[in-house]
Enzyme design. Structure first.
Site, PDB file in Angstrom:
ATOM      1  CD  GLU A   1      16.026  23.160 -57.960  1.00  0.00           C
ATOM      2  OE1 GLU A   1      17.482  23.560 -58.031  1.00  0.00           O
ATOM      3  OE2 GLU A   1      16.094  22.291 -58.559  1.00  0.00           O
TER       4      GLU A   1
ATOM      5  CB  CYS B   1      30.344  15.154 -78.121  1.00  0.00           C
ATOM      6  SG  CYS B   1      30.899  16.812 -77.234  1.00  0.00           S
TER       7      CYS B   1
ATOM      8  CB  CYS C   1      25.417  14.664 -76.629  1.00  0.00           C
ATOM      9  SG  CYS C   1      24.525  16.103 -76.390  1.00  0.00           S
TER      10      CYS C   1
ATOM     11  CB  CYS D   1      25.617  20.710 -80.417  1.00  0.00           C
ATOM     12  SG  CYS D   1      27.038  21.337 -79.298  1.00  0.00           S
TER      13      CYS D   1
ATOM     14  CB  CYS E   1      26.902  19.040 -71.769  1.00  0.00           C
ATOM     15  SG  CYS E   1      27.420  20.240 -72.981  1.00  0.00           S
TER      16      CYS E   1
HETATM   17 FE1  SF4 Z   1      27.378  19.428 -75.122  1.00  0.00          FE
HETATM   18 FE2  SF4 Z   1      27.084  19.684 -77.676  1.00  0.00          FE
HETATM   19 FE3  SF4 Z   1      28.703  17.941 -76.731  1.00  0.00          FE
HETATM   20 FE4  SF4 Z   1      26.147  17.581 -76.469  1.00  0.00          FE
HETATM   21  S1  SF4 Z   1      27.291  17.664 -78.213  1.00  0.00           S
HETATM   22  S2  SF4 Z   1      27.591  17.282 -74.829  1.00  0.00           S
HETATM   23  S3  SF4 Z   1      25.660  19.940 -76.153  1.00  0.00           S
HETATM   24  S4  SF4 Z   1      28.851  20.077 -76.340  1.00  0.00           S
END
Ligand code: SF4
Length: 413
Positions: A58, A221, A224, A230, A214
């Site tokens: 970290e 997206c 995702c 989201c 993201c």
């Molecule tokens: Fe990011 Fe929302 Fe796109 Fe997922 S859907 S990659 S959380 S902006």
């Protein structure tokens, strides 16, 4: 007390929180990158060793890309596999291994903290985020949360740059993401969201999502795992109105978490409307004259003089060619004269400004400093007796130079 933030920015529905955790963890189990500190944290049975490994990774990962850290981490763990081993290392050894990784005070503080654990805490790492932050120098709120959740299973959230981006997008937070009001809100959210049975994996999953899906400029997206939760993605697809109107929904007016009214949602940016940051201050410009003094070594190979920087401040304790910070806007002739005077102190004999050969300029950008090194060289015929009253100095061959604790900037020089 300040008014609570409007509901649209929060996670208030337990069923949604549960679903988000499940989707994110399932994705993490399928897609996580194989990283050496993860493997160690997952397989090591000794809690202190786990804590130490996560701590080292970290600290190295602060401000530094994963791809760069892997090699440093592996070499570090090979050399100092335990806290006890690190506590016995010298600062010189730490700086040598850290050379090139930047932000050198990180290595120094890691080693100081290891000494503290061994001498004051009987070699046992603190087990909670609160104690880690309180007792270990150089361990801030994020690092403490990461160590406690990943190594010791404490259900505590973490907020780093990746998490800020993901959470701001998930909840359409467009106020300045570095402001205390937003940061407080994000920590609260991270603590609400963190999975109670797999906190370490959940935190790593949230950070992994920010690092690989993201991402800042072109988030993926479509792939995702939490897109259905989201709000930024939803807004991109369907415009400004939520599908389920919320009586507590806010407008852009005086909401402390919405984008400022002067910079409303820009539909050409889509989800990258979030997060927003106040404009960064430009880095400070500095100019430093540096001289590569060269002599023939005993075996005929060239040797170069390096000197050690003070033990505090920028690049503390690292080695460099003799250097002198210059006032801005000095004429070249004046720069040479000042450098010649400075070198005279090292060499104990007069140095003619004209003898300094100008080589070129090297630019190096530290986080907050735009540094220009004005590089000169000076070949020496006779021997030079170095004054032991000055900072430590030594002659090195090119190979020795590269193995020494020198900064990336000096390697460029
Ligand atoms: Fe990011 Fe929302 Fe796109 Fe997922 S859907 S990659 S959380 S902006």
């Amino acid at each position: 007390a300040p008014a609570p933030p409007p509901a649209r920015h929060l996670f208030r529905d337990p069923a949604e929180v549960e679903a988000l955790r499940g989707n994110l963890l399932a994705w993490y189990d399928r897609c996580k990158r194989d990283l050496p500190w993860r493997t160690l944290a997952a397989t090591e049975s000794d809690a202190d060793r786990r804590g130490y490994a996560v701590w080292v990774s970290e600290i190295m990962l602060q401000q530094t890309q994963v791809a760069t850290v892997i090699d440093y981490y592996n070499r570090w763990m090979q050399k100092w596999p335990t806290l006890q081993a690190l506590a016995q290392a010298s600062l010189e050894e730490v700086n040598e291994l850290w050379a090139g990784l930047g932000y050198y005070s990180r290595g120094k503080r890691l080693q100081e903290a290891a000494r503290k654990v061994v001498s004051e805490l009987a070699g046992r790492m603190p087990r909670t985020a609160e104690d880690l932050q309180k007792l270990l120098p150089g361990v801030g709120r994020y690092t403490a949360g990461a160590i406690a959740s990943i190594s010791y299973g404490q259900a505590t959230g973490v907020v780093d740059g990746n998490v800020i981006r993901v959470l701001c997008r998930l909840r359409c937070i467009g106020a300045d993401s570095s402001s205390p009001a937003v940061i407080d809100q994000l920590w609260e959210m991270a603590n609400v969201l963190v999975d109670r049975s797999r906190p370490g994996d959940f935190n790593q999953a949230l950070m992994e999502l920010g690092a690989t899906v993201c991402v800042p400029k072109a988030p993926l997206c479509g792939e995702c795992p939490v897109k259905q939760h989201c709000r930024a993605w939803h807004r991109k697809l369907f415009g400004n109105r939520p599908t389920v109107p919320d009586v507590e929904d806010c407008g852009v007016g005086d909401c402390p978490l919405c984008p400022p009214a002067t910079e409303p949602w820009d539909s050409s940016l889509g989800v990258t409307n979030f997060p927003r940051k106040a404009a960064k201050k430009p880095p400070r410009a500095m100019r430093t004259a540096t001289c590569v003094l060269e002599r023939r070594g005993s075996h005929g190979a060239p040797e170069y003089l390096i000197v050690q920087r003070p033990s505090s401040g920028l690049l503390a304790g690292l080695w460099e060619f003799p250097s002198l910070l210059l006032a801005q806007d000095l004429q070249e002739e004046k720069e040479r004269e000042e450098l010649a005077d400075h070198l005279q102190a090292w060499m104990g004999q007069p140095v003619a400004a004209k003898g300094l050969r100008f080589i070129g300029e090297v630019i190096h950008i530290f986080s907050h400093i735009y540094q220009t090194y004005v590089v000169y060289s000076l070949p020496l015929d006779g021997d030079v007796t170095l004054d032991p009253a000055l900072s430590p100095s030594r002659w090195v061959t090119e190979d020795e130079f590269h193995a020494s604790a020198v900064s990336t900037a000096m390697k460029k020089v």
